[in-house]
Scaffold this active site. Structure first.
Site, PDB file in Angstrom:
ATOM      1  N   ILE A  17      59.922 -28.511  40.933  1.00  0.00           N
ATOM      2  CA  ILE A  17      58.772 -29.062  41.659  1.00  0.00           C
ATOM      3  C   ILE A  17      57.446 -28.848  40.930  1.00  0.00           C
ATOM      4  O   ILE A  17      56.394 -29.282  41.406  1.00  0.00           O
ATOM      5  CB  ILE A  17      58.681 -28.478  43.084  1.00  0.00           C
ATOM      6  CG1 ILE A  17      58.653 -26.944  43.062  1.00  0.00           C
ATOM      7  CG2 ILE A  17      59.824 -28.981  43.941  1.00  0.00           C
ATOM      8  CD1 ILE A  17      58.476 -26.311  44.439  1.00  0.00           C
ATOM      9  N   GLY A  18      57.487 -28.187  39.774  1.00  0.00           N
ATOM     10  CA  GLY A  18      56.242 -27.971  39.032  1.00  0.00           C
ATOM     11  C   GLY A  18      56.518 -27.366  37.674  1.00  0.00           C
ATOM     12  O   GLY A  18      57.564 -26.755  37.435  1.00  0.00           O
ATOM     13  N   GLU A  19      55.566 -27.560  36.767  1.00  0.00           N
ATOM     14  CA  GLU A  19      55.709 -27.007  35.420  1.00  0.00           C
ATOM     15  C   GLU A  19      54.339 -26.621  34.877  1.00  0.00           C
ATOM     16  O   GLU A  19      53.357 -27.335  35.073  1.00  0.00           O
ATOM     17  CB  GLU A  19      56.368 -28.032  34.484  1.00  0.00           C
ATOM     18  CG  GLU A  19      56.678 -27.479  33.108  1.00  0.00           C
ATOM     19  CD  GLU A  19      57.540 -28.424  32.271  1.00  0.00           C
ATOM     20  OE1 GLU A  19      57.937 -28.026  31.165  1.00  0.00           O
ATOM     21  OE2 GLU A  19      57.810 -29.555  32.739  1.00  0.00           O
ATOM     22  N   GLY A  20      54.275 -25.461  34.220  1.00  0.00           N
ATOM     23  CA  GLY A  20      53.028 -24.994  33.628  1.00  0.00           C
ATOM     24  C   GLY A  20      53.243 -24.579  32.189  1.00  0.00           C
ATOM     25  O   GLY A  20      54.301 -24.833  31.596  1.00  0.00           O
ATOM     26  N   TYR A  22      53.683 -21.655  30.916  1.00  0.00           N
ATOM     27  CA  TYR A  22      54.613 -20.554  30.677  1.00  0.00           C
ATOM     28  C   TYR A  22      55.945 -20.685  31.411  1.00  0.00           C
ATOM     29  O   TYR A  22      56.810 -19.840  31.272  1.00  0.00           O
ATOM     30  CB  TYR A  22      53.958 -19.220  31.067  1.00  0.00           C
ATOM     31  CG  TYR A  22      52.838 -18.820  30.139  1.00  0.00           C
ATOM     32  CD1 TYR A  22      53.097 -18.137  28.968  1.00  0.00           C
ATOM     33  CD2 TYR A  22      51.511 -19.142  30.444  1.00  0.00           C
ATOM     34  CE1 TYR A  22      52.077 -17.765  28.108  1.00  0.00           C
ATOM     35  CE2 TYR A  22      50.482 -18.782  29.596  1.00  0.00           C
ATOM     36  CZ  TYR A  22      50.765 -18.088  28.429  1.00  0.00           C
ATOM     37  OH  TYR A  22      49.755 -17.733  27.584  1.00  0.00           O
ATOM     38  N   GLY A  23      56.116 -21.704  32.212  1.00  0.00           N
ATOM     39  CA  GLY A  23      57.379 -21.808  32.929  1.00  0.00           C
ATOM     40  C   GLY A  23      57.386 -22.910  33.963  1.00  0.00           C
ATOM     41  O   GLY A  23      56.545 -23.809  33.934  1.00  0.00           O
ATOM     42  N   LYS A  41      59.177 -19.276  40.976  1.00  0.00           N
ATOM     43  CA  LYS A  41      58.330 -19.488  39.802  1.00  0.00           C
ATOM     44  C   LYS A  41      58.924 -18.680  38.651  1.00  0.00           C
ATOM     45  O   LYS A  41      58.903 -17.445  38.666  1.00  0.00           O
ATOM     46  CB  LYS A  41      56.903 -19.021  40.108  1.00  0.00           C
ATOM     47  CG  LYS A  41      55.874 -19.329  39.036  1.00  0.00           C
ATOM     48  CD  LYS A  41      54.485 -18.924  39.532  1.00  0.00           C
ATOM     49  CE  LYS A  41      53.392 -19.279  38.552  1.00  0.00           C
ATOM     50  NZ  LYS A  41      52.047 -18.902  39.081  1.00  0.00           N
ATOM     51  N   ASP A 142      40.184 -20.501  40.978  1.00  0.00           N
ATOM     52  CA  ASP A 142      40.800 -21.775  40.596  1.00  0.00           C
ATOM     53  C   ASP A 142      41.190 -22.570  41.839  1.00  0.00           C
ATOM     54  O   ASP A 142      42.296 -23.102  41.925  1.00  0.00           O
ATOM     55  CB  ASP A 142      42.024 -21.543  39.706  1.00  0.00           C
ATOM     56  CG  ASP A 142      42.480 -22.826  39.003  1.00  0.00           C
ATOM     57  OD1 ASP A 142      41.648 -23.765  38.867  1.00  0.00           O
ATOM     58  OD2 ASP A 142      43.649 -22.898  38.594  1.00  0.00           O
TER      59      ASP A 142
END
Length: 302
Positions: A17-20, A22-23, A41, A142
Site C-alpha cells: 500500500i506504500g513505498e518510500g 527505505y522500504g 512498515k 511533516d
C-alpha cells in the site's frame, strides 16, 4: 515473504500500500486468534549492519513508543517493533493499526467536495491530535494529507513520525522538513522554528478541504514564498526573521500590498476565514496554537 523477525512471520501479507526511500508498507492480517488487519512498515538498510539503525528510524520508534502509552484516538497506534540482521543488511519492521485511507483519498471520494460539517469534524480531530503532540513537546514537521489517516468510521489519525522531533524553545533544525506545499514561511526562510510549523501545515490542509486542491503549489522554495505572499500579503520588514539568510525585499510580492489581506478565500464564511487567518499568520508568535484553535467559534463544541 521475509518478515522482520528473520525466520517466522506473524502476519499474512495481503497487498502493498506504500513505498518510500527505505522500504515498503503492506496491508496484512495477523495470524492467530485476533486476525485483525494491520499496516506493516518494512524498512531495509543495505550495508554494514554494525553501523546501527539510522537516527531517523530510532527517533520514529522512540517517539511512537513515548506517545503510545497515552493511547490518543487521533494518533496512529504502533502495535509492534522488531529488527534483525539478514545478508549484511538490517531489517526493521514496524506494525501499526490499519486505517482504510489517507485524507487525500477521503477528499477525492467526495464527488461534490466535503460538507462544512465534515470539514469541521476533520479539523477538530486533527487539531486534537496536534494539541496532544505539542503538549508533549513533540513537533511532527511533516503534516500533509498523505500523513493523515481517516478510518471508515471517520476517525482522523496523524501518522508517519519519521521527521518528528522533541522540541525546546525556538529550535533551529534542518530546513528540509515538511513537504514544500505545506511548509511554513520560517522554514522556507531557513529560520528557527517551533510547533507552530505544524499549525501552518494544518491551515494549508484546512483550506484544501474547502478547495479540493492544495492552497500553495510552488515548485521551488522561492516560488512557494511568492505564492504565500500573494495570498496573505507581504509582511512588514520588522516581522521578517532577523536570522534568515534570505533578505527582505518588496520584490517578493510585487502584486501585493505589504499589509496582509483580511479575506483569504472568497468562498469562506467569517468564522472559517478568521480561523484560517490565525493558522496562516506569517509571524509564528502571532499564529494560533492548536489548543486555541479548538476553542475557536468555528470548531468549538457546544
Amino acid at each position: 515473504m521475509d518478515d522482520g523477525r528473520c525466520g517466522r512471520s506473524d502476519y499474512e501479507y495481503l497487498a502493498e500500500i506504500g513505498e518510500g526511500a527505505y522500504g515498503k508498507v503492506f496491508k496484512a492480517r495477523e495470524i492467530g486468534e485476533k486476525q485483525r488487519l494491520v499496516a506493516v512498515k518494512k524498512l531495509n538498510l543495505p550495508g554494514d549492519p554494525e553501523t546501527g539503525i539510522p537516527a531517523f528510524m530510532i527517533r520514529e520508534v522512540a517517539l511512537l513508543r513515548k506517545i503510545e502509552y497515552f493511547n490518543h484516538p487521533n494518533i496512529v497506534k504502533l502495535l509492534d517493533v522488531s529488527a534483525c540482521v539478514r545478508n549484511q543488511s538490517l531489517d526493521l519492521t514496524l506494525v501499526f493499526e490499519y486505517i482504510d485511507q489517507d485524507l487525500t483519498t477521503y477528499m477525492n471520494c467526495a464527488e461534490n467536495g466535503l460538507s462544512r460539517e465534515k470539514i469541521k469534524d476533520v479539523m477538530r480531530q486533527l487539531l486534537k491530535g496536534l494539541d496532544f503532540l505539542h503538549s508533549n513537546m513533540l513537533v511532527h514537521r511533516d503534516l500533509k494529507p498523505d500523513n493523515i489517516l481517516v478510518s471508515s468510521h471517520g476517525e482522523v489519525k496523524i501518522a508517519d513520525f519519521g521527521l518528528a522531533r522533541i522540541y525546546t524553545y525556538h529550535i533551529a533544525l534542518t530546513p528540509c522538513v515538511v513537504t514544500l506545499w505545506y511548509r511554513a514561511p520560517e522554514v522556507l526562510l531557513h529560520s528557527g522554528y517551533m510547533s507552530s510549523v505544524d499549525v501552518w501545515s494544518a491551515g494549508c490542509i484546512f483550506a484544501e478541504l474547502f478547495l479540493s486542491r492544495p492552497l500553495f503549489r510552488g515548485f521551488t522554495e522561492a516560488q512557494q514564498l511568492q505564492k504565500i505572499f500573494e495570498l496573505i500579503g507581504l509582511p512588514n520588514e520588522e516581522d521578517w526573521p532577523k536570522e534568515s539568510p534570505i533578505r527582505y525585499s518588496l520584490a517578493w510580492s510585487p502584486t501585493c500590498m505589504s499589509r496582509p489581506g483580511t479575506q483569504v478565500l472568497p468562498s469562506l464564511g467569517m468564522e472559517e476565514n478568521d480561523l484560517l487567518l490565525g493558522c496562516l499568520a506569517f509571524k509564528p508568535s502571532n499564529r494560533i496554537s492548536a489548543c486555541r484553535a479548538l476553542a475557536h467559534p468555528f470548531l468549538a463544541e457546544f
